[in-house]
Scaffold this motif. Sequence first.
Motif, PDB file in Angstrom:
ATOM      1  N   GLU A  64     -31.072   8.583  -2.161  1.00 11.06           N
ATOM      2  CA  GLU A  64     -31.866   8.189  -3.034  1.00 11.06           C
ATOM      3  C   GLU A  64     -33.083   7.282  -3.071  1.00 11.06           C
ATOM      4  O   GLU A  64     -34.057   7.767  -3.567  1.00 11.06           O
ATOM      5  CB  GLU A  64     -30.987   7.427  -4.230  1.00 11.06           C
ATOM      6  CG  GLU A  64     -31.624   7.168  -5.431  1.00 11.06           C
ATOM      7  CD  GLU A  64     -30.347   6.480  -6.428  1.00 11.06           C
ATOM      8  OE1 GLU A  64     -30.589   5.624  -7.398  1.00 11.06           O
ATOM      9  OE2 GLU A  64     -29.271   6.759  -6.323  1.00 11.06           O
ATOM     10  N   TRP A 107     -29.209  12.773 -11.535  1.00 10.41           N
ATOM     11  CA  TRP A 107     -28.583  12.526 -10.284  1.00 10.41           C
ATOM     12  C   TRP A 107     -28.240  11.185 -10.595  1.00 10.41           C
ATOM     13  O   TRP A 107     -27.020  11.108 -10.158  1.00 10.41           O
ATOM     14  CB  TRP A 107     -29.599  12.634  -9.358  1.00 10.41           C
ATOM     15  CG  TRP A 107     -29.471  11.741  -8.128  1.00 10.41           C
ATOM     16  CD1 TRP A 107     -30.057  10.434  -7.831  1.00 10.41           C
ATOM     17  CD2 TRP A 107     -28.579  11.962  -6.982  1.00 10.41           C
ATOM     18  NE1 TRP A 107     -29.447   9.798  -6.734  1.00 10.41           N
ATOM     19  CE2 TRP A 107     -28.580  10.879  -6.089  1.00 10.41           C
ATOM     20  CE3 TRP A 107     -27.884  13.015  -6.707  1.00 10.41           C
ATOM     21  CZ2 TRP A 107     -27.893  10.749  -4.911  1.00 10.41           C
ATOM     22  CZ3 TRP A 107     -27.100  13.095  -5.606  1.00 10.41           C
ATOM     23  CH2 TRP A 107     -26.962  11.852  -4.697  1.00 10.41           C
ATOM     24  N   ASP A 160     -31.852  19.544  -6.858  1.00  7.13           N
ATOM     25  CA  ASP A 160     -32.451  19.881  -8.408  1.00  7.13           C
ATOM     26  C   ASP A 160     -33.541  18.696  -8.118  1.00  7.13           C
ATOM     27  O   ASP A 160     -34.839  18.998  -8.367  1.00  7.13           O
ATOM     28  CB  ASP A 160     -31.601  19.818  -9.565  1.00  7.13           C
ATOM     29  CG  ASP A 160     -30.785  20.794  -9.483  1.00  7.13           C
ATOM     30  OD1 ASP A 160     -30.820  21.961  -8.937  1.00  7.13           O
ATOM     31  OD2 ASP A 160     -29.718  20.666 -10.275  1.00  7.13           O
ATOM     32  N   TRP A 161     -33.020  17.262  -7.652  1.00  5.70           N
ATOM     33  CA  TRP A 161     -34.083  16.443  -7.670  1.00  5.70           C
ATOM     34  C   TRP A 161     -35.243  16.770  -6.677  1.00  5.70           C
ATOM     35  O   TRP A 161     -36.509  16.435  -6.919  1.00  5.70           O
ATOM     36  CB  TRP A 161     -33.660  15.033  -7.505  1.00  5.70           C
ATOM     37  CG  TRP A 161     -34.533  13.572  -7.634  1.00  5.70           C
ATOM     38  CD1 TRP A 161     -35.721  13.829  -8.003  1.00  5.70           C
ATOM     39  CD2 TRP A 161     -34.076  12.276  -7.168  1.00  5.70           C
ATOM     40  NE1 TRP A 161     -36.096  12.598  -8.143  1.00  5.70           N
ATOM     41  CE2 TRP A 161     -35.352  11.780  -7.510  1.00  5.70           C
ATOM     42  CE3 TRP A 161     -32.902  11.793  -6.789  1.00  5.70           C
ATOM     43  CZ2 TRP A 161     -35.457  10.110  -7.392  1.00  5.70           C
ATOM     44  CZ3 TRP A 161     -32.979  10.503  -6.505  1.00  5.70           C
ATOM     45  CH2 TRP A 161     -34.254   9.693  -6.603  1.00  5.70           C
ATOM     46  N   THR A 178     -39.468  15.795 -13.305  1.00  9.70           N
ATOM     47  CA  THR A 178     -38.808  15.129 -11.880  1.00  9.70           C
ATOM     48  C   THR A 178     -38.100  14.060 -12.712  1.00  9.70           C
ATOM     49  O   THR A 178     -36.905  13.505 -12.096  1.00  9.70           O
ATOM     50  CB  THR A 178     -39.913  14.364 -11.395  1.00  9.70           C
ATOM     51  OG1 THR A 178     -40.836  15.453 -10.740  1.00  9.70           O
ATOM     52  CG2 THR A 178     -39.711  13.597 -10.133  1.00  9.70           C
ATOM     53  N   ARG A 179     -38.475  13.286 -13.588  1.00 12.47           N
ATOM     54  CA  ARG A 179     -37.839  12.374 -14.369  1.00 12.47           C
ATOM     55  C   ARG A 179     -36.349  12.747 -14.779  1.00 12.47           C
ATOM     56  O   ARG A 179     -35.257  12.060 -14.536  1.00 12.47           O
ATOM     57  CB  ARG A 179     -38.610  11.602 -15.264  1.00 12.47           C
ATOM     58  CG  ARG A 179     -39.560  10.971 -14.976  1.00 12.47           C
ATOM     59  CD  ARG A 179     -40.325  10.150 -16.094  1.00 12.47           C
ATOM     60  NE  ARG A 179     -41.557   9.582 -15.832  1.00 12.47           N
ATOM     61  CZ  ARG A 179     -42.237   8.870 -16.704  1.00 12.47           C
ATOM     62  NH1 ARG A 179     -42.197   9.118 -18.269  1.00 12.47           N
ATOM     63  NH2 ARG A 179     -43.582   8.170 -16.167  1.00 12.47           N
ATOM     64  N   ARG A 200     -27.238  18.280  -7.664  1.00 13.95           N
ATOM     65  CA  ARG A 200     -28.166  17.413  -8.381  1.00 13.95           C
ATOM     66  C   ARG A 200     -28.996  16.727  -7.425  1.00 13.95           C
ATOM     67  O   ARG A 200     -30.229  16.680  -7.735  1.00 13.95           O
ATOM     68  CB  ARG A 200     -27.080  16.084  -8.949  1.00 13.95           C
ATOM     69  CG  ARG A 200     -26.156  16.513  -9.659  1.00 13.95           C
ATOM     70  CD  ARG A 200     -26.500  17.127 -11.223  1.00 13.95           C
ATOM     71  NE  ARG A 200     -25.423  17.131 -12.247  1.00 13.95           N
ATOM     72  CZ  ARG A 200     -25.651  17.594 -13.345  1.00 13.95           C
ATOM     73  NH1 ARG A 200     -26.698  17.531 -13.843  1.00 13.95           N
ATOM     74  NH2 ARG A 200     -24.527  17.471 -14.121  1.00 13.95           N
ATOM     75  N   SER A 218     -37.731  19.381  -7.797  1.00 16.34           N
ATOM     76  CA  SER A 218     -38.515  18.987  -9.010  1.00 16.34           C
ATOM     77  C   SER A 218     -39.576  17.962  -8.374  1.00 16.34           C
ATOM     78  O   SER A 218     -40.875  18.181  -8.700  1.00 16.34           O
ATOM     79  CB  SER A 218     -37.943  18.371 -10.113  1.00 16.34           C
ATOM     80  OG  SER A 218     -37.036  17.078  -9.666  1.00 16.34           O
ATOM     81  N   ALA A 229     -34.512  15.246 -13.634  1.00 13.98           N
ATOM     82  CA  ALA A 229     -33.669  15.469 -12.452  1.00 13.98           C
ATOM     83  C   ALA A 229     -33.332  14.043 -11.945  1.00 13.98           C
ATOM     84  O   ALA A 229     -32.337  14.041 -11.401  1.00 13.98           O
ATOM     85  CB  ALA A 229     -34.357  16.307 -11.502  1.00 13.98           C
ATOM     86  N   ARG A 230     -33.965  13.234 -11.898  1.00 13.04           N
ATOM     87  CA  ARG A 230     -33.639  11.998 -11.402  1.00 13.04           C
ATOM     88  C   ARG A 230     -32.608  11.320 -12.166  1.00 13.04           C
ATOM     89  O   ARG A 230     -31.453  10.682 -11.581  1.00 13.04           O
ATOM     90  CB  ARG A 230     -34.821  11.209 -11.158  1.00 13.04           C
ATOM     91  CG  ARG A 230     -34.493   9.467 -10.664  1.00 13.04           C
ATOM     92  CD  ARG A 230     -35.757   8.673 -10.406  1.00 13.04           C
ATOM     93  NE  ARG A 230     -35.460   7.494  -9.839  1.00 13.04           N
ATOM     94  CZ  ARG A 230     -36.232   6.463  -9.647  1.00 13.04           C
ATOM     95  NH1 ARG A 230     -37.699   6.721 -10.029  1.00 13.04           N
ATOM     96  NH2 ARG A 230     -35.898   5.544  -9.357  1.00 13.04           N
TER      97      ARG A 230
END
Length: 704
Positions: A605, A579, A538-539, A572-573, A535, A542, A575-576
């Motif tokens: 984070e 997470w 991925d973030w 991006t959002r 996860r 992105s 993926a965030r």
Amino acid sequence: MSWLRALKETARSGLTVERRRLEPAIAARGALGLALVVGFSLALFGPAVAASSAFGAFQAAIATFQRSWRPRPTLALASGASLAVSTFLGYLTAAHTVLFLALLVLWTFLSGLAWAAGPTAGIIASSNVAIMLVTVTLPTSVATAAGHAAVLWGGGVCPAALVVHPRLRRGGPTRDPRAQGGPAEADYARRLRHDPVAPFDPVPLMTARNAAAVTPRQARTRPAELYGARGLAERIRPVLASLADPAVGVPEEGPARARVREVLGAAGEVLDAAAHAIRHGEPVVLPPTAQAALRNPDTVTILRGPPRRAALRLVALLDDVVETAEPRTETAGTKETAGAAAGPVGPAGAGRRVHRTRPTLIGLAPVVLAKARAELRPDSPILRHAVRVSAVAAAGYLLGAWLPFGHGYWAPMASVMVMRPDFSQTYARAVARFGGTLVGVALATAVVQSAHPGTYLSAALAVLCAFGMYLLMRTGYAAAQVFVSAYVVFLLGMAGAGLGQTVRDRVLLTLVGGLLAMLSYAVYPAWETPRLRGRLADWLASVGAYAAVVTARYADPAGPASPDVREALLRTRAARVAWQEAVARATHEPVRHRGLSHAAVEQAEHALAEFGRVAMLLEAHLPEHGAPPVPAAATLAESLHRSAERGAKDVRERREPQWDDLRETLAAWSAAPPDHFLLDKGAVLLLGCLEELTTALAESGRRR
């Protein structure tokens, strides 16, 4: 976290009753629909048919309470139709244990896969299986199975009709989520006054985006003031951040900072006022102090350079927000307003609003099938959930039939209703189900045994319990389960079934179902903790792509308008949020971190959130069309893209990511920096964030 502590935390979560705003008018509407269905069925067909129709109406009303942006009547009718099919097939096979068991396994497996389409589909599918287990025990024959199935579907028609007429608030299902972006950004503006680098939670804006997608029917009936607000909220956020950040804005102290604080406070008041107007369909009432602060001429004289441009742009955007939020009047079939904030228009100046379209339920079928097919892999949490729930339902059904209690369907019904794809919800709901059933069944059985209510009084008590469930269903599963359990007792009592079953038997069978659900997750889990690195990767990929796309626009400002910046931001959002949800699920799992300690999770984070914030500052100052290009930006964009891809691969493979490409680019700039103050500073800040991520992962590796 140890198993003992995990069980304590999930039990506490399951039994918690949250304080939420109650909506008695909506709950009364659902109960009214149920009462009409039960009364009509009792008068014409008798208690058995009335019980079937009541289950259909109850399930259809629950479907309208689910978090979905689809038309509520559509949800009610789809729920009633799917329940009718499930129950009809259950009636046909109920007399043959092997056939019914095969149907139960198939239906529960498909209900588990339905979670791939989202929580609403998963909840409706699980409820269909649970209600099928109850309704097939009612007195009937195969000859009347089709009639009972039709009655179940008909039970969903009344709630669907009541959702439309009367309308409690025009556009109500989407007003609140569409207005959420305003208060979220208002709070963000106020926090920026004291913390210039305060974080922002994108979830309200994502919720508003989901609510903005409409079917053709919704597009025809949507109030005009719901157009345009979300897009403006999206554009305001980076302007607020760039105005407050000392790295690209004004110093941390001094007259300019005081002016910025005043502008940010006024912006918060305007955004709150606009959100209130959108939510209630009322005219916007702006505080005079906020208007004066935004129109203060000192803004132009005190602020210089980018801060001045950001402040002026913020004022213009707030004007658009107010204009958009004003309710429109409808004349001659058109929606008119004093301004022109109707949002984007269609081609050829037709004045047709462009909106995000949502496919119909029939058009959505191929998409759902594709999502379900994509989950057919060994490591999929959805597939594991489908396997667990089907195995537990079959085991619970056989165990309930073997135990000497009678009405053994309570065990598999409890299992199906509490099981979810993740550990925390499954265990919390199992505890809540047992506690709620214990209270609800005890109270309902005490009433039945002491008052001996007749058919019509039992029906009235069932409707009253349904009202309590609709009213409290958002406060917690335990509170709602008290009324659900009592509802089933009174409804079966109305049909002449289940009155002889004791509290002990029902509670024990519910306990068996809950224990089976909890045991299944322990034996065949789908832990989120081992997937945290994926996860995070991925973030990282992105957000790195988003920064690269934004930076590339500085190199080619004369190019065509690029929706790729917007698409990169949305990825991006997503993926965030994925997470953050994974971290929340992993928090209560009895699993070791396996490479990511709690401290590393927090630090990583923070690093990526700061990286995204810097990229957003760059987006806030994108050059206008036709501005002179910055050639060095192309090199930086390529470097960011390569670094993010390699870094994400390193994170997945448990290596410490390195950022040599980005360091080399900045080293080359030391002799000849780009002719753009923000680009030079932004690149340094981006590299610092990535180095913080490496530090977090390195420290986590040393602690293993």
